[in-house]
Design a protein around this motif. Sequence first.
Motif, short mmCIF file in Angstrom:
data_model
loop_
_atom_site.label_atom_id
_atom_site.label_comp_id
_atom_site.label_asym_id
_atom_site.label_seq_id
_atom_site.Cartn_x
_atom_site.Cartn_y
_atom_site.Cartn_z
N ASN A 287 6.16 -11.53 2.75
CA ASN A 287 6.98 -11.99 3.89
C ASN A 287 8.31 -11.24 3.95
OD1 ASN A 287 7.40 -13.43 6.22
ND2 ASN A 287 7.63 -15.43 5.24
N TRP A 288 8.27 -9.94 3.64
CA TRP A 288 9.50 -9.16 3.58
C TRP A 288 10.19 -9.03 4.92
CZ3 TRP A 288 9.31 -4.85 6.64
CH2 TRP A 288 8.05 -4.32 6.95
N LYS A 289 9.44 -9.12 5.99
CA LYS A 289 10.07 -8.99 7.32
C LYS A 289 11.08 -10.11 7.58
CE LYS A 289 6.17 -6.56 9.47
NZ LYS A 289 5.11 -6.60 10.51
N TRP A 318 -10.67 -7.02 -5.72
CA TRP A 318 -10.23 -8.34 -5.28
C TRP A 318 -10.32 -8.41 -3.76
CZ3 TRP A 318 -5.03 -9.54 -8.26
CH2 TRP A 318 -5.28 -9.59 -9.62
N LYS A 319 -10.50 -9.62 -3.28
CA LYS A 319 -10.52 -9.89 -1.84
C LYS A 319 -9.29 -10.70 -1.48
CE LYS A 319 -13.12 -12.43 1.70
NZ LYS A 319 -14.28 -13.35 1.94
N LYS A 320 -8.58 -10.26 -0.45
CA LYS A 320 -7.43 -11.05 0.00
C LYS A 320 -7.94 -12.18 0.87
CE LYS A 320 -2.70 -10.51 1.57
NZ LYS A 320 -1.68 -9.57 2.05
N VAL A 321 -7.68 -13.42 0.41
CA VAL A 321 -8.23 -14.57 1.12
C VAL A 321 -7.22 -15.23 2.05
CG1 VAL A 321 -9.97 -15.05 -0.64
CG2 VAL A 321 -7.70 -16.10 -0.84
N ALA A 322 -5.92 -14.97 1.82
CA ALA A 322 -4.92 -15.60 2.70
C ALA A 322 -3.57 -14.92 2.54
CB ALA A 322 -4.79 -17.09 2.37
N GLU A 323 -2.84 -14.85 3.64
CA GLU A 323 -1.41 -14.56 3.62
C GLU A 323 -0.78 -15.39 4.71
OE1 GLU A 323 1.94 -11.03 4.05
OE2 GLU A 323 -0.04 -10.54 3.24
N LYS A 324 -0.01 -16.37 4.30
CA LYS A 324 0.60 -17.28 5.25
C LYS A 324 2.00 -17.64 4.79
CE LYS A 324 -0.16 -21.59 7.79
NZ LYS A 324 -1.04 -22.78 7.97
N ASN A 325 2.96 -17.41 5.66
CA ASN A 325 4.36 -17.66 5.34
C ASN A 325 4.72 -16.92 4.05
OD1 ASN A 325 4.64 -19.27 7.67
ND2 ASN A 325 3.90 -21.08 6.56
N ASP A 326 5.12 -17.67 3.01
CA ASP A 326 5.61 -17.03 1.79
C ASP A 326 4.52 -16.79 0.75
OD1 ASP A 326 8.04 -17.22 3.02
OD2 ASP A 326 8.72 -18.96 1.86
N LEU A 327 3.27 -17.05 1.07
CA LEU A 327 2.19 -16.99 0.10
C LEU A 327 1.17 -15.91 0.44
CD1 LEU A 327 1.48 -20.81 -0.29
CD2 LEU A 327 2.29 -19.32 -2.14
N SER A 328 0.75 -15.18 -0.58
CA SER A 328 -0.42 -14.31 -0.47
C SER A 328 -1.36 -14.66 -1.61
CB SER A 328 -0.02 -12.83 -0.56
OG SER A 328 0.48 -12.37 0.68
N ILE A 329 -2.66 -14.69 -1.30
CA ILE A 329 -3.66 -15.10 -2.30
C ILE A 329 -4.82 -14.12 -2.29
CG2 ILE A 329 -5.20 -16.94 -3.09
CD1 ILE A 329 -3.37 -18.95 -1.70
N TRP A 330 -5.17 -13.63 -3.48
CA TRP A 330 -6.32 -12.77 -3.66
C TRP A 330 -7.35 -13.48 -4.55
CZ3 TRP A 330 -1.40 -11.00 -3.26
CH2 TRP A 330 -1.14 -9.90 -2.43
N GLN A 331 -8.61 -13.07 -4.42
CA GLN A 331 -9.67 -13.65 -5.25
C GLN A 331 -10.43 -12.55 -5.97
OE1 GLN A 331 -12.71 -15.95 -3.21
NE2 GLN A 331 -13.12 -17.17 -5.05
N LYS A 332 -10.61 -12.75 -7.27
CA LYS A 332 -11.40 -11.83 -8.08
C LYS A 332 -12.88 -12.04 -7.77
CE LYS A 332 -12.35 -10.80 -12.99
NZ LYS A 332 -11.86 -11.00 -14.37
N PRO A 333 -13.70 -11.00 -7.75
CA PRO A 333 -15.13 -11.19 -7.46
C PRO A 333 -15.82 -12.00 -8.56
CG PRO A 333 -14.73 -8.96 -8.24
CD PRO A 333 -13.38 -9.58 -8.03
N ILE A 334 -16.93 -12.65 -8.22
CA ILE A 334 -17.65 -13.46 -9.21
C ILE A 334 -18.46 -12.58 -10.17
CG2 ILE A 334 -17.77 -15.49 -7.72
CD1 ILE A 334 -20.73 -14.76 -7.18
N ASN A 335 -18.62 -11.31 -9.83
CA ASN A 335 -19.28 -10.36 -10.73
C ASN A 335 -18.87 -8.95 -10.31
OD1 ASN A 335 -21.14 -9.40 -8.61
ND2 ASN A 335 -22.12 -11.40 -8.84
#
Length: 593
Positions: A287-289, A318-335
Amino acid sequence: MGSWQNTTNNPPKPQSDIKTKSDCETPATTTSSPIKLDFESHHQIQISDESLTSSRDELFPPCEMSYSEYTPCQYPPRGRKFDREMLRYRERHCPAKEELLFCLIPAPPKYKTPFKWPESRDYAWYDNIPHKELSIEKAVQHWIQVEGERFRFPGGGTMFPLGADVYIDDIDRLVPLGDGNIRTAIDTGCGVASWGAYLLKRDILAMSFAPRDTHEAQVQFALERGVPAMIGVMGSQRLPYPARAFDMAHCSRCLIPWFQYDGLYLIEVDRVLRPGGYWILSGPPINWKKYWKGWERSQQDLKQEQDAIEDVARRLCWKKVAEKNDLSIWQKPINHFECLQNRKVYKTPHMCKSDNPDASWYKNMETCITPLPKVNGPDEVAGGALEKWPDRAFAVPPRISTGSIPGITVEKFNEDNEAWKERLGHYKQIINPLAQGRYRNVMDMNAYLGGFAAALVKYPVWVMNVVPSDSDRDTLGAIYERGFVGTYQDWCEAFSTYPRTYDLIHAGGVFSLYQDRCDVKIILLEMDRILRPEGTVIIRDTVDVLVKVQSVTSRMRWKSQIMDHESGPFNPEKILVAVKTYWTAKEQELPKQ
């Protein structure tokens, strides 16, 4: 040197813990009768010197008051001799043999028993951790406030000034936290661990760590609150945890340069994340902007940093699953079924060639991806899927069911659980407060399969499960698969924590394991350092080993008894139960602020 103070002054008692005094004069003996040790909290105990040792001159002396918060392997004067590159000077640097202290670390003069959980989440006594720096430096961020004789923790943080609960609710809207799939978490650069503290009511157990740095005593505050924490740093060495340990990793303005050193630190997070685990980032550059002016950095600089982080995450598959307001969330693959194919596109980082991804005690980080166990198809969870919490605690860990730990079978796992039911029943008989909320921070110095932690799962405690770093069976990964937390440790060295941070320490077979490696006094003095005044110790070992141990504990102002094994007097293993007596440094010895 400091002086004993154990009978003259009466430090005030917290209102939450007023108790009556029991008999403390029972001499240490070997017996199978009910134990008469006093496990209650009084803040000070009348002690007969003669009942502790035949000669006062044989007692270990108190250390100088300047060592009251001594952390032997993270001692700033020693650390400053090391390279500042990659924060090596804040990593573990333990004292040489000639630097070891053979004295007892003193508590501050007015030390009080900490508040009981859950009250301790929000309050701590100022006299126990006399540091106001954070309350001033972090005032607008609501980390910590001073209210008379106590600190209050409003639950704020640098990136969550409205409180950890609101912040965690924001995460929950993006990643479901309440369905039992997320149980273990790691918080890198934790502050006073409010994120971990407020996750506990959602049955999520977070291992928080932070260096011993300019934010003095932040890990000490976390443990005083009753929240799992260790002194630690993202430097040049791997974190002391096994691969595939945590369901979730978190950084809230933790100031770790994720994009530097070819993504080395994100690669280490990838190593300790479980398949399908989440990495949550808030603070710069997210959220640097919105924040770039307040962060006093250029828009271009922040954009480049975020682009670099995004690039490393993609290379890790990794897959980016969300970026909303001050949060960004990535997910590691299951394999790594598809990730291996991606190596044709991304040549770096390559897959590690090491055959032991769990090895992390004094092992340097590597710029290579820790390979996940092989799978038969893209929908299979590498290493095996875990049960949801709380079923996870007693389900057979995949590391055991697949036979990946030599010598550990499903039958041995089930036998260990049954044995711990019997042991805990016995412990509750000889240590009455165990079932009464007397203890919060518990350490198992030789945790094996985590049976002690599992047996305590319904009690208001958490357990630091320690697996000796040179153990012939590395079981720490299985402990994490049960939904518990822990670390590797060499008990010939000091643990990465502050003094007076554990209420109950369990040591099964520790002294037999180390008897040919280091002096028993070194281990016992370290146990004394990290044990709170009036804390309890349970040591299981052969009777000859326990007699040797007791000869040292009697010089440490511990009251102890050796008792029969829960199965009866014919079992060669015995149990030593001890209580650390209350004493403090005298007030005039306090170092000038």
